[in-house]
Structures are given as structure tokens and as C-alpha cells.
Design an enzyme around this catalytic site. Structure first.
Site, PDB file in Angstrom:
ATOM      1  N   SER A 132       2.207  24.768   0.602  1.00 18.52           N
ATOM      2  CA  SER A 132       1.716  24.806   1.982  1.00 18.52           C
ATOM      3  C   SER A 132       0.974  23.490   2.198  1.00 18.52           C
ATOM      4  O   SER A 132       1.101  22.574   1.405  1.00 18.52           O
ATOM      5  CB  SER A 132       0.780  25.988   2.176  1.00 18.52           C
ATOM      6  OG  SER A 132      -0.426  25.756   1.495  1.00 18.52           O
ATOM      7  N   CYS A 133       0.177  23.376   3.251  1.00 19.01           N
ATOM      8  CA  CYS A 133      -0.443  22.074   3.490  1.00 19.01           C
ATOM      9  C   CYS A 133      -1.797  21.909   2.817  1.00 19.01           C
ATOM     10  O   CYS A 133      -2.342  20.825   2.776  1.00 19.01           O
ATOM     11  CB  CYS A 133      -0.523  21.780   4.978  1.00 19.01           C
ATOM     12  SG  CYS A 133      -1.540  22.939   5.844  1.00 19.01           S
ATOM     13  N   ILE A 134      -2.407  22.992   2.336  1.00 18.56           N
ATOM     14  CA  ILE A 134      -3.683  22.801   1.608  1.00 18.56           C
ATOM     15  C   ILE A 134      -3.636  23.470   0.243  1.00 18.56           C
ATOM     16  O   ILE A 134      -2.833  24.347   0.002  1.00 18.56           O
ATOM     17  CB  ILE A 134      -4.909  23.340   2.382  1.00 18.56           C
ATOM     18  CG1 ILE A 134      -4.696  24.770   2.847  1.00 18.56           C
ATOM     19  CG2 ILE A 134      -5.245  22.430   3.526  1.00 18.56           C
ATOM     20  CD1 ILE A 134      -5.933  25.458   3.327  1.00 18.56           C
ATOM     21  N   PHE A 145      -4.180  14.870   6.555  1.00 18.91           N
ATOM     22  CA  PHE A 145      -3.234  14.560   5.475  1.00 18.91           C
ATOM     23  C   PHE A 145      -1.913  14.078   6.073  1.00 18.91           C
ATOM     24  O   PHE A 145      -1.717  14.140   7.289  1.00 18.91           O
ATOM     25  CB  PHE A 145      -3.003  15.797   4.589  1.00 18.91           C
ATOM     26  CG  PHE A 145      -2.455  16.995   5.335  1.00 18.91           C
ATOM     27  CD1 PHE A 145      -3.302  17.797   6.073  1.00 18.91           C
ATOM     28  CD2 PHE A 145      -1.110  17.303   5.303  1.00 18.91           C
ATOM     29  CE1 PHE A 145      -2.811  18.898   6.782  1.00 18.91           C
ATOM     30  CE2 PHE A 145      -0.604  18.403   5.999  1.00 18.91           C
ATOM     31  CZ  PHE A 145      -1.464  19.200   6.742  1.00 18.91           C
TER      32      PHE A 145
END
Lengths: 96, 411
Positions: free
Chosen positions: A94-96, B346
Site C-alpha cells: 500500500s502507500c504507507i 511520497f
């Protein structure tokens, strides 16, 4: 394993270091011995990854290579996690 | 007269209409935008609505208000794109284009999972990715007496990947404030290897789950919702019981993409991740959730893409080479409950790390740390969204390409 760089979870950090021998060693560490069917799945995953397509169970379902039950039978435990490790490509994130 | 046609008047499409109407000479270009719905929803608000933190009027406005003057606005369902003829078939008419922008987004497809959209759908199984789901959940939570709350992701990719985690955090806060936290058991179920999957974020944030008493079930690939017995079952046979299931169903691109033969197996359009040009047709560009690029499906990503797409469209019109500029930049607030939030920044190559934003050292926002200021930032963002972002106004100090200054990268 000699001469290959792995991250803390055991994934290759550089795909150019992947080879069939490396795949077999990672498989052995996960108590899997690779059959033709395993190789077909590995090849499919690598192609998806090269096309920058997200890997998911759905992708497996629609792959035409294997059904989900077989996928769980071939890579018991976390099939997507283990198969990507053997294929030398990053773990789905996922993104984190 | 040349024609720019935009499909979808959500966050991305509306932004692009506003960007391009300012840039294209009026006497040479017309701009047309098509959408079947007249309401524009503030989708980040669907996270707050269930907890009565936002009211329904905070999350919806008339779409027409945000379409720039001078653009043609067609409220009609899209049947399909005919890319070989440079035409799009709508319900009652066919419109042609010189350049097409696909901005049709992604939506939930609960019918993809067995047992999900049956008689218990929106009774004790809810989504919060639609207005109806989010509002239904609000009504349910107002009277719910407690039990097992399961927050669940069906499969990746999903829009706003952190939203389910935020939901779990806000639920903890909500039940604590209601004085019934001890009556609620919260479990977070994910197909991924953890609630956090990037090493730095796991290290910095895993304490949140422990502190809030949220259980994790990982590597869970949903085979079936057993709605009669209130449990979800994965392919390996693992079962998780629920009294209230809050799920993020499979996210798919619009069916119109499938009808047009332009999508991958999830109806997302194969797109060059750096230029945003579709891979199959040079005069078709894709922005936001509709593309298959490996960036997060989030409004902030669409916002950064819009700046680069605007430039690339102008270059394409001029016959110049496209800039390979888009770096996958995303910037997201993550609500952690109790009036605090995290901020992450990010891109394709850099994972979220600690630091300050938007200015090195002084911030004022802190990356990857829970602060009240970040929460204020998230609340302020609603104003920015309606008043600046979708109108295509540049947000000061926030750049499309990610800044690496003021970040604690190892190398």
C-alpha cells in the site's frame, strides 16, 4: 544465499540478480520445490510486474494460468507474498 | 475549430477543464466536459460523515458551479469511446474530439464479491466510498450498541489507500467519546502483509494500532462474505466474525472503459506513468483514478498530475515531445483520531519518511508524525478543495514534483 541482495523480509532488491537457481533457493527456504506449474506462475507474475500492473488475487483469477485454489496449494501460507518473493519482484504494497 | 473533450466531471475532469480553458485560445479550441451526474461530491468527506463530523451539505455541491464559463457542459451518460474514429457515443448524441481526456475515475464494485451485495448490504455491511454508504453508516453508528466492528479491504488497488485505516482510528475515537469503547472490538482486515506495508511507516506508526487496541488480520484474500452467519472467509479458510462490517469493496474503472475496449482487467486505462498519455492512442490522455499508473488513487495525485498534463497537452498540440515529468507524487493527511493527524508525502521512488512540509525544518506541518496542526490542515483542505483545487488555482508552495528537501532520507 551468496551474491544476491535481499531486504529484511527476504525479497530481492535488484531483479538483475534473479536467476532460476536463486528462485529455487528462495522456494526451498519456504519449503516449496518448484514444478512446471510454479514456473508458469512465476513467469506470469514477472510479466505483470514488468508492465507495472498491480498484482492481486484477481489478476491470478483472470490469468488463465491457474485458479485460486491451485495458487494456494502451490504456495501455501501467503501465496501472493511467497510467489512474488520467488519471482524476485517486490511484495505488493500500500502507500504507507 | 478544434475540440478538447473531457470525460468525467469529478476532481480530475473539473480541474482539467479549468486548467485548459485558461490556456487554449478560444478562437481555435472548444472545451467540452461530460458527466452523467449533476452532483459533485467531496469524497474525502465520506470518511467524516459516518462519525457525524461532517454534515451531508459539507460533501456535496452542484457540479455546474465548478465548470468554467466558456466550457460546454453535457449532463449525459457515456456509452462508449470510438478511438479509431475520434468520437464518443453518449446516450443521445455522438461528439467528436481532437484530444480526449479520460477522467472517469474508479468506483466500488461490491457485486464482485460473493455475498457482499445481498440482503445485508447497507444493513450490517457498509461501504463508505459512496454518499449512500457513508450516510447509511452514519445512521447505523448513531444507534449501534457495540459488538465486533470489522474494517476491511477487499483487494488492491483502492482509492485513497489509507482511508480504511483512518476509518478504524476515527472509530476508536468516536466510541471512546460516546463512552462505549469497551463495548466495541475493532479489527482491521487487509489483503496486504500489514496495515502499514512500508518499512519506515511501519516503524513510525505501528504503535498507533497497539495504542488504540485495534487488531490486525493480514494476508486476508476475501473468498466470500457469509452474510447469513456474519463472517468473512478468505481463500485459505480463515474466518473473521463481525457484527458490523465496514468494507472497501473491489475498486474498478468505469464500465464504459470496458465497453470501449480500452481497459485492463480492472477497467483501468493503460497509461504512460510519466507523461499521462494513453498507451494505445496518442490523442487520448488519462488523469486521476481512471489510469493504471502505479501511483495512489487520490485527489492530491490528480492535482499534481493536472499540472503536468496541462503542460503535456500544450506540447502535444505544438507537436513537441512530451515531458516525462510525473513522479507519482502524493500528499495525504491521515486522520488518527482525537483531533490529530499525520501527513505523508511520497512518490514512485521515495517512501514516506519524517520531515517538515512544505518548508524544510519550519514546516509548519510535520511528516509522518501525529500532530494537531496536521489535523487542522486536513480540515482546511475542504475549503482549499472547493475554492482552489478543482478550480485549477495553484496552491502556493506545493509543487507537482516532490521536494526532497527537509526530509530524513537515509541516502
Amino acid at each position: 544465499m551468496d551474491n544476491v541482495n535481499l531486504n529484511e523480509e527476504g525479497y530481492l532488491t535488484d531483479f538483475s540478480q534473479w536467476s532460476k537457481e536463486v528462485a529455487e533457493k528462495i522456494a526451498a527456504e519456504n519449503e516449496i520445490s518448484l514444478t512446471d506449474k510454479h514456473w508458469e506462475v512465476v513467469d506470469f507474475l514477472q510479466k505483470k510486474h514488468n508492465n507495472e500492473e498491480a498484482l492481486s488475487i484477481r489478476g491470478i483469477k483472470k490469468s488463465g494460468v491457474i485458479n485460486i485454489k491451485e495458487f494456494y496449494d502451490l504456495f501455501p501460507g501467503g501465496p501472493l507474498k511467497i510467489s512474488t518473493k520467488i519471482a524476485g519482484i517486490p511484495k505488493p504494497k500500500s502507500c504507507i | 475549430m478544434k475540440k478538447l473533450l473531457i470525460l468525467g466531471a469529478g476532481t480530475s475532469g473539473t480541474m482539467m477543464a479549468n486548467h485548459m480553458i485558461k490556456k487554449l485560445p478560444k478562437e481555435e479550441w472548444s472545451v467540452t466536459i461530460v458527466d452523467q451526474y449533476k452532483t459533485h461530491y467531496y469524497q474525502p468527506g465520506f470518511l467524516f460523515l459516518p462519525f457525524d463530523l461532517y454534515k451531508t451539505k459539507d460533501v456535496k455541491k452542484k457540479g455546474e458551479k465548478f465548470i468554467p464559463k466558456g466550457a460546454n457542459y453535457i449532463l449525459e451518460k457515456i456509452d462508449k469511446i470510438l478511438p479509431e474514429e475520434n468520437k464518443v457515443k453518449l446516450e443521445t448524441q455522438t461528439v467528436d474530439y481532437d484530444i480526449l481526456i479520460i477522467a472517469t475515475g474508479t468506483k466500488i464494485a461490491p457485486e464482485e464479491s460473493e455475498g457482499m451485495k445481498e440482503e445485508m448490504w447497507h444493513k450490517n455491511i457498509f461501504d463508505f466510498y459512496t454518499y449512500e454508504g457513508s450516510k447509511g453508516l452514519r445512521n447505523k453508528l448513531r444507534e449501534w450498541q457495540g459488538g465486533k466492528l470489522v474494517v476491511h479491504i477487499t483487494e488492491m488497488p483502492i482509492k485513497c489507500p489509507v482511508a480504511p485505516l483512518e476509518f478504524a482510528f476515527l472509530a476508536d475515537s468516536f466510541f471512546l467519546n460516546k463512552g462505549m469503547r469497551d463495548k466495541v472490538d475493532i479489527t482491521f482486515v487487509t489483503p496486504l502483509g500489514g496495515a502499514f506495508t512500508k518499512p519506515k511507516a511501519t516503524e513510525a506508526l505501528h504503535y498507533l494500532l497497539e495504542e488504540k487496541g485495534i487488531k490486525e488480520v493480514v494476508d486476508f484474500n476475501l473468498a466470500e462474505v457469509d452474510y447469513k452467519n456474519n463472517k468473512i472467509i478468505d481463500y485459505a479458510g480463515v474466518e473473521v466474525d463481525y457484527d458490523l462490517l465496514v468494507t472497501v469493496p473491489t475498486n474498478l474503472g468505469d464500465e464504459m472503459i470496458e465497453r470501449s475496449g480500452l481497459g485492463d482487467d480492472m477497467n483501468f486505462v493503460p497509461t504512460n506513468k510519466a507523461t499521462l498519455q494513453s498507451k494505445a492512442h496518442e490523442n487520448i490522455f488519462v488523469i486521476g483514478d481512471a489510469s493504471n499508473i502505479p501511483a495512489s488513487k487520490a485527489g492530491s495525485v490528480a492535482h499534481f498530475e493536472a499540472e503536468i498534463l496541462e503542460e503535456n497537452l500544450l506540447r502535444y498540440i505544438d507537436g513537441q515531445e512530451l515531458k516525462e515529468e510525473f513522479d507519482g507524487h502524493a500528499n495525504c493527511f491521515i486522520e488518527t483520531g482525537h483531533g490529530k493527524a499525520l501527513l505523508i508525502d511520497f512518490n514512485y521512488t521515495h517512501e514516506p519518511v519524517e520531515g517538515s512540509f512544505p518548508f524544510p525544518i519550519i514546516g509548519p506541518l510535520k511528516l509522518l508524525k501525529e500532530t494537531r496542526m496536521n489535523h487542522m490542515g486536513k480540515l482546511a483542505f475542504r475549503w482549499i478543495y472547493w475554492n482552489m483545487l478543482i478550480k485549477g488555482t495553484h496552491i502556493p508552495f506545493v509543487t507537482a514534483k516532490m521536494s526532497e528537501k527537509g526530509r530524513n532520507y537515509d541516502n
